[in-house]
Write an enzyme that holds these catalytic residues in place. Sequence first.
Site, PDB file in Angstrom:
ATOM      1  N   PRO A 129      12.573   2.836  -7.002  1.00 53.75           N
ATOM      2  CG  PRO A 129      14.824   3.417  -6.822  1.00 53.75           C
ATOM      3  CD  PRO A 129      13.906   2.463  -7.516  1.00 53.75           C
ATOM      4  CB  ALA A 131       7.425   2.934 -10.302  1.00 49.60           C
ATOM      5  N   GLY A 132       6.076   2.620  -7.025  1.00 45.72           N
ATOM      6  CA  GLY A 132       5.636   1.591  -6.072  1.00 45.72           C
ATOM      7  C   GLY A 132       4.218   1.184  -6.409  1.00 45.72           C
ATOM      8  CB  ILE A 158      13.725  -6.618  -3.490  1.00 45.35           C
ATOM      9  CG1 ILE A 158      13.496  -5.542  -4.564  1.00 45.35           C
ATOM     10  CG2 ILE A 158      13.441  -8.024  -4.021  1.00 45.35           C
ATOM     11  CD1 ILE A 158      12.048  -5.285  -4.946  1.00 45.35           C
ATOM     12  CD  GLU A 242       1.990  -9.461  -2.504  1.00 45.38           C
ATOM     13  OE1 GLU A 242       1.887  -9.356  -3.740  1.00 45.38           O
ATOM     14  OE2 GLU A 242       2.797  -8.785  -1.827  1.00 45.38           O
ATOM     15  NE  ARG A 243      -3.486  -6.203  -3.759  1.00 44.60           N
ATOM     16  CZ  ARG A 243      -3.642  -5.637  -4.939  1.00 44.60           C
ATOM     17  NH1 ARG A 243      -4.740  -5.849  -5.639  1.00 44.60           N
ATOM     18  NH2 ARG A 243      -2.706  -4.851  -5.434  1.00 44.60           N
ATOM     19  CD  GLN A 336      -2.219   3.212  26.348  1.00 44.80           C
ATOM     20  OE1 GLN A 336      -1.448   3.379  25.416  1.00 44.80           O
ATOM     21  NE2 GLN A 336      -2.311   4.054  27.360  1.00 44.80           N
ATOM     22  CG  HIS A 338       1.854  -5.718  27.379  1.00 44.50           C
ATOM     23  ND1 HIS A 338       0.733  -6.109  26.687  1.00 44.50           N
ATOM     24  CD2 HIS A 338       2.523  -6.862  27.663  1.00 44.50           C
ATOM     25  CE1 HIS A 338       0.731  -7.413  26.541  1.00 44.50           C
ATOM     26  NE2 HIS A 338       1.805  -7.910  27.131  1.00 44.50           N
ATOM     27  CB  THR A 365      -1.122   1.642  -0.070  1.00 38.76           C
ATOM     28  OG1 THR A 365      -1.859   2.270  -1.140  1.00 38.76           O
ATOM     29  CG2 THR A 365       0.363   1.678  -0.379  1.00 38.76           C
TER      30      THR A 365
HETATM   31  C1  FAD Z   1       9.227  -4.325   4.290  1.00 39.83           C
HETATM   32  C2  FAD Z   1       8.823  -4.187   2.860  1.00 39.83           C
HETATM   33  C3  FAD Z   1       8.862  -5.279   2.025  1.00 39.83           C
HETATM   34  C4  FAD Z   1       8.528  -5.153   0.668  1.00 39.83           C
HETATM   35  N1  FAD Z   1       8.699  -6.222  -0.174  1.00 39.83           N
HETATM   36  C5  FAD Z   1       8.583  -6.029  -1.517  1.00 39.83           C
HETATM   37  C6  FAD Z   1       8.958  -7.069  -2.437  1.00 39.83           C
HETATM   38  O1  FAD Z   1       9.351  -8.177  -2.046  1.00 39.83           O
HETATM   39  N2  FAD Z   1       8.885  -6.813  -3.774  1.00 39.83           N
HETATM   40  C7  FAD Z   1       8.463  -5.608  -4.259  1.00 39.83           C
HETATM   41  O2  FAD Z   1       8.430  -5.430  -5.483  1.00 39.83           O
HETATM   42  N3  FAD Z   1       8.082  -4.597  -3.420  1.00 39.83           N
HETATM   43  C8  FAD Z   1       8.159  -4.790  -2.064  1.00 39.83           C
HETATM   44  N4  FAD Z   1       7.813  -3.771  -1.188  1.00 39.83           N
HETATM   45  C9  FAD Z   1       7.339  -2.505  -1.734  1.00 39.83           C
HETATM   46  C10 FAD Z   1       5.868  -2.235  -1.485  1.00 39.83           C
HETATM   47  O3  FAD Z   1       5.084  -3.076  -2.294  1.00 39.83           O
HETATM   48  C11 FAD Z   1       5.621  -0.742  -1.767  1.00 39.83           C
HETATM   49  O4  FAD Z   1       6.248  -0.014  -0.727  1.00 39.83           O
HETATM   50  C12 FAD Z   1       4.166  -0.400  -1.867  1.00 39.83           C
HETATM   51  O5  FAD Z   1       3.603  -0.956  -3.021  1.00 39.83           O
HETATM   52  C13 FAD Z   1       3.939   1.125  -1.918  1.00 39.83           C
HETATM   53  O6  FAD Z   1       4.750   1.723  -2.882  1.00 39.83           O
HETATM   54  P1  FAD Z   1       5.659   2.999  -2.483  1.00 39.83           P
HETATM   55  O7  FAD Z   1       6.406   2.643  -1.251  1.00 39.83           O
HETATM   56  O8  FAD Z   1       6.444   3.398  -3.668  1.00 39.83           O
HETATM   57  O9  FAD Z   1       4.617   4.128  -2.102  1.00 39.83           O
HETATM   58  P2  FAD Z   1       3.850   5.098  -3.126  1.00 39.83           P
HETATM   59  O10 FAD Z   1       3.254   4.314  -4.215  1.00 39.83           O
HETATM   60  O11 FAD Z   1       4.758   6.217  -3.485  1.00 39.83           O
HETATM   61  O12 FAD Z   1       2.699   5.640  -2.181  1.00 39.83           O
HETATM   62  C14 FAD Z   1       2.914   6.644  -1.186  1.00 39.83           C
HETATM   63  C15 FAD Z   1       1.554   7.032  -0.613  1.00 39.83           C
HETATM   64  O13 FAD Z   1       0.736   7.567  -1.644  1.00 39.83           O
HETATM   65  C16 FAD Z   1      -0.474   6.859  -1.735  1.00 39.83           C
HETATM   66  N5  FAD Z   1      -0.920   6.750  -3.133  1.00 39.83           N
HETATM   67  C17 FAD Z   1      -0.198   6.347  -4.209  1.00 39.83           C
HETATM   68  N6  FAD Z   1      -0.971   6.330  -5.301  1.00 39.83           N
HETATM   69  C18 FAD Z   1      -2.207   6.696  -4.903  1.00 39.83           C
HETATM   70  C19 FAD Z   1      -3.467   6.836  -5.569  1.00 39.83           C
HETATM   71  N7  FAD Z   1      -3.603   6.572  -6.869  1.00 39.83           N
HETATM   72  N8  FAD Z   1      -4.528   7.263  -4.850  1.00 39.83           N
HETATM   73  C20 FAD Z   1      -4.415   7.520  -3.539  1.00 39.83           C
HETATM   74  N9  FAD Z   1      -3.257   7.381  -2.850  1.00 39.83           N
HETATM   75  C21 FAD Z   1      -2.176   6.973  -3.519  1.00 39.83           C
HETATM   76  C22 FAD Z   1      -0.180   5.487  -1.174  1.00 39.83           C
HETATM   77  O14 FAD Z   1      -1.347   4.824  -0.732  1.00 39.83           O
HETATM   78  C23 FAD Z   1       0.780   5.839  -0.042  1.00 39.83           C
HETATM   79  O15 FAD Z   1       0.048   6.222   1.081  1.00 39.83           O
HETATM   80  C24 FAD Z   1       8.088  -3.898   0.166  1.00 39.83           C
HETATM   81  C25 FAD Z   1       8.011  -2.797   1.026  1.00 39.83           C
HETATM   82  C26 FAD Z   1       8.401  -2.908   2.348  1.00 39.83           C
HETATM   83  C27 FAD Z   1       8.394  -1.673   3.208  1.00 39.83           C
END
Ligand code: FAD
Length: 379
Positions: A129, A131-132, A158, A242-243, A336, A338, A365
């Site tokens: 929640p 750390a993404g 996940i 992955e990317r 658009q 469609h 991201t």
């Molecule tokens: C459908 C779905 C499936 C997923 N599956 C998995 C999975 O299987 N396992 C898993 O572990 N995770 C999974 N994820 C999580 C996904 O990897 C994260 O949502 C993603 O890495 C972004 O993290 P966050 O959502 O916490 O956003 P945040 O990290 O909080 O980012 C929010 C915004 O801030 C920007 N930001 C953050 N840091 C910076 C920076 N240093 N500089 C500039 N901009 C920044 C980001 O680009 C974004 O626009 C999934 C997500 C979704 C929605």
Amino acid sequence: MYQEYFSEEHHIFRASVRKFVEKEIKPHIDQWEDEELFPVELYRKSAAAGLLGLEYPEIYGGTPCDKFMNIVYTEEMIASGSVGLVAGLGSYSIAMPPVLNLGTEAQKQKFLVPVLKGEKIAALGITEPNAGSDVANIRTRAVRDGDDYIVNGAKTFITSGCRAHFVTTAVRTGGTGYKGVSLLMIDASTPGFSVTKKIRKMGWNASDTAELSFVDCRVPAENILGDEGQGFVGIMINFQNERLALAVMAHSVAALALDESIRYAKTREAFGRTLSGFQVTRHKLVDMATKVEVARQFNYRVAAKMQAGQDAIRDVSMAKNFACEVCDKVVYDAVQIHGGYGYAREYMVERLYRDSRILSIGGGTTEIMKEIIGKVSQF
Ligand SMILES: Cc1cc2nc3c(=O)[nH]c(=O)nc-3n(C[C@H](O)[C@H](O)[C@H](O)COP(=O)(O)OP(=O)(O)OC[C@H]3O[C@@H](n4cnc5c(N)ncnc54)[C@H](O)[C@@H]3O)c2cc1C
């Protein structure tokens, strides 16, 4: 087409994946999207058809092959019209690489083999929640206690987490920062492990996405992958693959949206002619086709570089960003073209529009990709 990348073997494989999609997925996909789940039986069927475990060693039940086989697989699976299904079925491909790369022989037998047989489901649990993008800042803690680790914390977003048997989980075993991160295989039947929520989403509906909780979860210490502190490296090893996979998904979704749009524009009439009778529509289709082609060819180029073992961190980050940007624009234009039908559930472009939005967020991201490109390029 693209003879420099695809051989006869790839074409034969493409035909078999297409057949599988036509028979096992397309007739049911609308129902699975509505129910927000696909049957677990599909894992077994995929394994039996040789579609699970591409690029994995044969001794673990995989199919050794090059990256272009995986590209063929992704392109054809996306033709099912559901990116969520491909993500759900493919969650092992982000969960299992650390087992393959860091795991002991016993761990490979225990976790990898049943997953590649389609008997068990695997998920990757990194995101929390709080750390993404900032993976090095995860807080889920694993504290050594005799022969076990006691795990406390939470994961979110996940893929396949609601019904995974094993979660490859990033935990903090050491101090702050990336050096304190380890990877632990956590069995979903472990007391203290629970699925706290099935997250409802904009798209990717056929795949389940979970919030997980670990409360005094006692996990055998033998489930650690590699040594303590090796987790971050274990996660990073597969990020390039992955990317690339997400970039290929993006060009494949865009290509499908383009095909749907061409077909629609040729049959839908307005003001006494078909939509493709308007130059503005034809030009829109041409722009879409041009973007798809460039994204596709760049992705292939980057895959070839990775296949040759060359460093492609910068290129793959560019490929992901470019293909996702193309995909976003192409699905927008497809809706658009469609008109109102593009906004209706019965039309494939409506789902593609929703399914594409996550591609520039998951697996790093757009902004994080730009950080990497800037850093590697020394801007
Ligand atoms: C459908 C779905 C499936 C997923 N599956 C998995 C999975 O299987 N396992 C898993 O572990 N995770 C999974 N994820 C999580 C996904 O990897 C994260 O949502 C993603 O890495 C972004 O993290 P966050 O959502 O916490 O956003 P945040 O990290 O909080 O980012 C929010 C915004 O801030 C920007 N930001 C953050 N840091 C910076 C920076 N240093 N500089 C500039 N901009 C920044 C980001 O680009 C974004 O626009 C999934 C997500 C979704 C929605």
